[in-house]
Design a protein around this motif. Structure first.
Motif, PDB file in Angstrom:
ATOM      1  N   GLU A   1       0.829  -1.206   0.000  1.00 21.81           N
ATOM      2  CA  GLU A   1       0.000   0.000   0.000  1.00 21.81           C
ATOM      3  C   GLU A   1       0.866   1.260   0.000  1.00 21.81           C
ATOM      4  O   GLU A   1       0.623   2.198  -0.760  1.00 21.81           O
ATOM      5  CB  GLU A   1      -0.933   0.007   1.206  1.00 21.81           C
TER       6      GLU A   1
ATOM      7  N   ARG B   1       2.674   1.717  -3.385  1.00 22.91           N
ATOM      8  CA  ARG B   1       1.735   2.211  -4.410  1.00 22.91           C
ATOM      9  C   ARG B   1       1.466   3.702  -4.228  1.00 22.91           C
ATOM     10  O   ARG B   1       1.455   4.455  -5.194  1.00 22.91           O
ATOM     11  CB  ARG B   1       0.423   1.434  -4.348  1.00 22.91           C
ATOM     12  N   GLU B   2       1.239   4.117  -2.987  1.00 22.61           N
ATOM     13  CA  GLU B   2       0.984   5.531  -2.713  1.00 22.61           C
ATOM     14  C   GLU B   2       2.189   6.393  -3.096  1.00 22.61           C
ATOM     15  O   GLU B   2       2.034   7.432  -3.734  1.00 22.61           O
ATOM     16  CB  GLU B   2       0.663   5.746  -1.235  1.00 22.61           C
TER      17      GLU B   2
ATOM     18  N   GLU C   1       4.092  -6.865  -5.805  1.00 22.74           N
ATOM     19  CA  GLU C   1       2.715  -7.195  -6.186  1.00 22.74           C
ATOM     20  C   GLU C   1       2.605  -8.637  -6.614  1.00 22.74           C
ATOM     21  O   GLU C   1       1.673  -9.346  -6.205  1.00 22.74           O
ATOM     22  CB  GLU C   1       2.232  -6.270  -7.305  1.00 22.74           C
TER      23      GLU C   1
ATOM     24  N   GLY D   1       4.611   5.662  -5.190  1.00 23.57           N
ATOM     25  CA  GLY D   1       4.817   5.610  -6.634  1.00 23.57           C
ATOM     26  C   GLY D   1       3.892   6.550  -7.371  1.00 23.57           C
ATOM     27  O   GLY D   1       4.290   7.204  -8.334  1.00 23.57           O
ATOM     28  N   GLN D   2       2.660   6.651  -6.922  1.00 20.32           N
ATOM     29  CA  GLN D   2       1.701   7.552  -7.555  1.00 20.32           C
ATOM     30  C   GLN D   2       2.012   9.001  -7.227  1.00 20.32           C
ATOM     31  O   GLN D   2       1.953   9.868  -8.088  1.00 20.32           O
ATOM     32  CB  GLN D   2       0.276   7.214  -7.115  1.00 20.32           C
ATOM     33  N   ALA D   3       2.354   9.265  -5.998  1.00 25.48           N
ATOM     34  CA  ALA D   3       2.593  10.642  -5.566  1.00 25.48           C
ATOM     35  C   ALA D   3       3.878  11.206  -6.153  1.00 25.48           C
ATOM     36  O   ALA D   3       3.931  12.366  -6.549  1.00 25.48           O
ATOM     37  CB  ALA D   3       2.644  10.715  -4.038  1.00 25.48           C
ATOM     38  N   GLU D   4       4.907  10.401  -6.222  1.00 27.51           N
ATOM     39  CA  GLU D   4       6.216  10.879  -6.670  1.00 27.51           C
ATOM     40  C   GLU D   4       6.454  10.643  -8.160  1.00 27.51           C
ATOM     41  O   GLU D   4       7.388  11.192  -8.719  1.00 27.51           O
ATOM     42  CB  GLU D   4       7.327  10.182  -5.867  1.00 27.51           C
ATOM     43  N   HIS D   5       5.634   9.806  -8.784  1.00 25.73           N
ATOM     44  CA  HIS D   5       5.794   9.444 -10.192  1.00 25.73           C
ATOM     45  C   HIS D   5       7.199   8.911 -10.465  1.00 25.73           C
ATOM     46  O   HIS D   5       7.815   9.217 -11.469  1.00 25.73           O
ATOM     47  CB  HIS D   5       5.487  10.635 -11.103  1.00 25.73           C
ATOM     48  N   GLU D   6       7.690   8.143  -9.530  1.00 25.50           N
ATOM     49  CA  GLU D   6       9.017   7.555  -9.652  1.00 25.50           C
ATOM     50  C   GLU D   6       8.953   6.070  -9.380  1.00 25.50           C
ATOM     51  O   GLU D   6       7.975   5.562  -8.842  1.00 25.50           O
ATOM     52  CB  GLU D   6       9.988   8.207  -8.669  1.00 25.50           C
ATOM     53  N   LYS D   7      10.025   5.391  -9.732  1.00 24.81           N
ATOM     54  CA  LYS D   7      10.132   3.965  -9.447  1.00 24.81           C
ATOM     55  C   LYS D   7      10.379   3.778  -7.954  1.00 24.81           C
ATOM     56  O   LYS D   7      11.205   4.458  -7.371  1.00 24.81           O
ATOM     57  CB  LYS D   7      11.282   3.357 -10.243  1.00 24.81           C
TER      58      LYS D   7
END
Length: 45
Positions: A11, A14-15, A40, A17-23
């Motif tokens: 969780e 995922r958060e 995953e 990765g979405q917030a930072e737009h990074e790997k």
């Protein structure tokens, strides 16, 4: 950041990765290094 369980780690990753737009890379306490996709797959597998 630290997560107590694998599910919480997923969780959080995922958060982030979405917030930072990074790997996102996950390091376990046993030394394993996983990507978000690998984590995953581990959980879903």
């Amino acid at each position: 950041m630290v997560a107590a369980t694998v599910t919480e780690a997923l969780e959080l990753a995922r958060e982030l990765g979405q917030a930072e737009h990074e790997k996102v890379t996950i390091l376990s306490d046993s030394g394993w290094i996983l990507s978000l996709d690998e984590l995953e797959n581990l959980i879903e597998g």
